[in-house]
Scaffold this motif. Structure first.
Motif, short mmCIF file in Angstrom:
data_model
loop_
_atom_site.label_atom_id
_atom_site.label_comp_id
_atom_site.label_asym_id
_atom_site.label_seq_id
_atom_site.Cartn_x
_atom_site.Cartn_y
_atom_site.Cartn_z
N ARG A 1 0.83 -1.20 0.00
CA ARG A 1 0.00 0.00 0.00
C ARG A 1 0.88 1.26 0.00
NH1 ARG A 1 -5.80 0.90 2.88
NH2 ARG A 1 -6.23 -1.18 2.09
N THR A 2 1.93 1.24 0.82
CA THR A 2 2.82 2.41 0.90
C THR A 2 3.47 2.69 -0.44
OG1 THR A 2 3.30 1.80 3.18
CG2 THR A 2 4.82 3.35 2.15
N GLU B 1 1.10 3.98 -3.07
CA GLU B 1 0.79 5.41 -2.85
C GLU B 1 1.93 6.30 -3.32
OE1 GLU B 1 -0.57 5.79 1.18
OE2 GLU B 1 -2.59 5.19 0.60
N GLU B 2 3.15 5.88 -3.05
CA GLU B 2 4.31 6.66 -3.52
C GLU B 2 4.32 6.74 -5.05
OE1 GLU B 2 7.13 5.06 0.16
OE2 GLU B 2 7.61 4.48 -1.90
N ALA C 1 1.87 6.44 -7.07
CA ALA C 1 0.71 7.18 -7.59
C ALA C 1 1.02 8.66 -7.80
CB ALA C 1 -0.46 7.03 -6.62
N LYS C 2 2.00 9.18 -7.04
CA LYS C 2 2.33 10.61 -7.15
C LYS C 2 2.77 10.98 -8.56
CE LYS C 2 3.28 11.43 -2.32
NZ LYS C 2 4.00 10.45 -1.49
N HIS D 1 -7.95 2.04 -2.46
CA HIS D 1 -7.47 0.77 -1.90
C HIS D 1 -8.66 -0.04 -1.43
CE1 HIS D 1 -3.34 2.32 -1.75
NE2 HIS D 1 -3.87 3.45 -1.33
#
Ligand code: IPM
Ligand code: MG
Length: 360
Positions: free
Chosen positions: A206-207, A210-211, A213-214, A223
């Motif tokens: 997940r982390t 998310e990174e 996705a930037k 999610h």
């Protein structure tokens, strides 16, 4: 264009469906002025029968010398086939996992959509299927539980088995990138599926997603826990565009997603690495119970060949021609047994291939 295509006919219905896909490819080559050169490769049970193992160095080397590989299906009936009396690492499935790893095919794309022509086959309630759906599962294919260390041992007289689930950030990032890239060309939504309420590997997943996705600000990221996703797929599949998930979750969810379309015999898949190389295969299995009876639906394999034209060879026009030919045949009412309904014309495997090839 001169295209070198490895062909794994494989087991069960594999040889029949691959034969029809080649028929369609050959017609496409003729029509558009390409040369498709095929190299036969042995994998799975077919390889066990010749070499005693499901995957050889020779197959890996020959595959690497091709631009892409088209595969039928591998595996047999686990209850009756002698292949399943071998130890697990020598069974047909081990060959498939081995070739995915050897060719670094980490990105597995499995589209699942509802064909207008096949709406009656959809097992969902009508108010749900009315919305239609068109989603793509991006499954990580060379990590996680499938490739972690495993053992079965006896600890103080108790039989104990262990499988390990490991992901590092690089493995997560490269598949996440693929998901965002493909979402940019679709409806710009990625739903990343994990079990971050329990698993460390999912929390890292997940982390890192998310990174990543930037770098894709125009794609909307959400999610979802895997158990919820299993439920949402039958309750409201229209909400999904790209589902990004790890190996084992992807295995399970992609079977579910394809089944809710009501036409697993129609769904293609691609397994890609960092280059343009890909292994293309139908989403369904080897259906040993109907092998050799001219009953199998060759459409998923034919559409996998279309994916190969699009993703490996960049031949969009040609891929469109194959996909349109499939739609045309469905519109005209032809169906193999698995998708047949009242009022349609039942065809066998070979006739379905002929009909599609004729419409290229
Ligand atoms: C698939 C299959 C394989 C997998 C098996 C045959 C090892 O189920 O491609 O989904 O689990 O990856
Ligand atoms: Mg599976």
């Amino acid at each position: 264009m001169n295209c070198k295509i490895g062909v794994i006919s494989g087991d069960g219905i594999g040889p029949e469906i691959v034969r029809e896909a080649r028929k369609v490819l050959d017609r496409t080559a003729e029509k558009f002025g390409h040369v498709f050169q095929y190299t036969e490769l042995l994998l799975g049970g077919a390889s066990i029968d010749v070499h005693g193992v499901p995957l050889t160095e020779e197959t890996i080397e020959k595959a690497k010398a091709c631009h892409a590989v088209l595969m039928g299906s591998i595996g047999g009936d686990a209850k009756t086939s002698p292949w399943y009396r071998l130890e697990p690492s020598k069974r047909p499935e081990a060959g498939l996992l081995g070739i995915r790893k050897a060719l670094n095919l980490f990105a597995n794309l499995r589209p699942a959509y509802l064909y207008d022509e096949l709406r009656e086959a959809c097992p969902l309630r009508e108010d749900i299927s009315a919305a239609g759906f068109d989603l793509l599962i991006m499954r990580e294919l060379t990590g996680g539980l499938y490739f972690g260390a495993r053992k079965t041992e006896n600890i103080d007289g108790v039989r104990t088995a262990t499988d390990t689930l490991t992901y590092n950030e690089n493995e997560i990032r490269r598949i996440a990138k693929r998901a965002f890239e493909i979402a940019e060309k679709r409806r710009k939504k990625v739903c990343s599926v994990d079990k971050a309420n329990v698993l460390d590997s999912s929390r890292l997943w997940r982390t890192v997603v998310e990174e990543t996705a930037k770098d894709y600000p125009d794609v909307e990221l959400s999610h979802m826990y895997v158990d919820n996703c299993a439920m949402q797929l039958v309750m409201n599949p229209a909400q999904f565009d790209v589902i990004l998930t790890e190996n084992m979750f992807g295995d399970i969810l992609s079977d579910e997603a394809s089944m809710v379309t009501g036409s697993i015999g129609m769904l293609s898949s691609a397994s890609l690495n960092d280059s343009s190389f890909g292994l293309y295969e139908p989403s369904h299995g080897s259906a040993p119970d109907i092998a050799g009876q001219d009953k199998a639906n060759p459409i998923a394999t034919i559409l996998s060949a279309a994916m190969m034209l699009r993703y490996t060879f960049d031949l969009d026009k040609e891929a469109d021609a194959v996909e349109n030919a499939v739609r045309q045949v469905l519109k005209e009412g032809y169906r193999t047994g698995d998708i047949w309904s009242e009022g349609c014309i039942k065809t066998g495997t070979a006739q379905m291939g002929d009909l599609i090839a004729d419409r290229i």
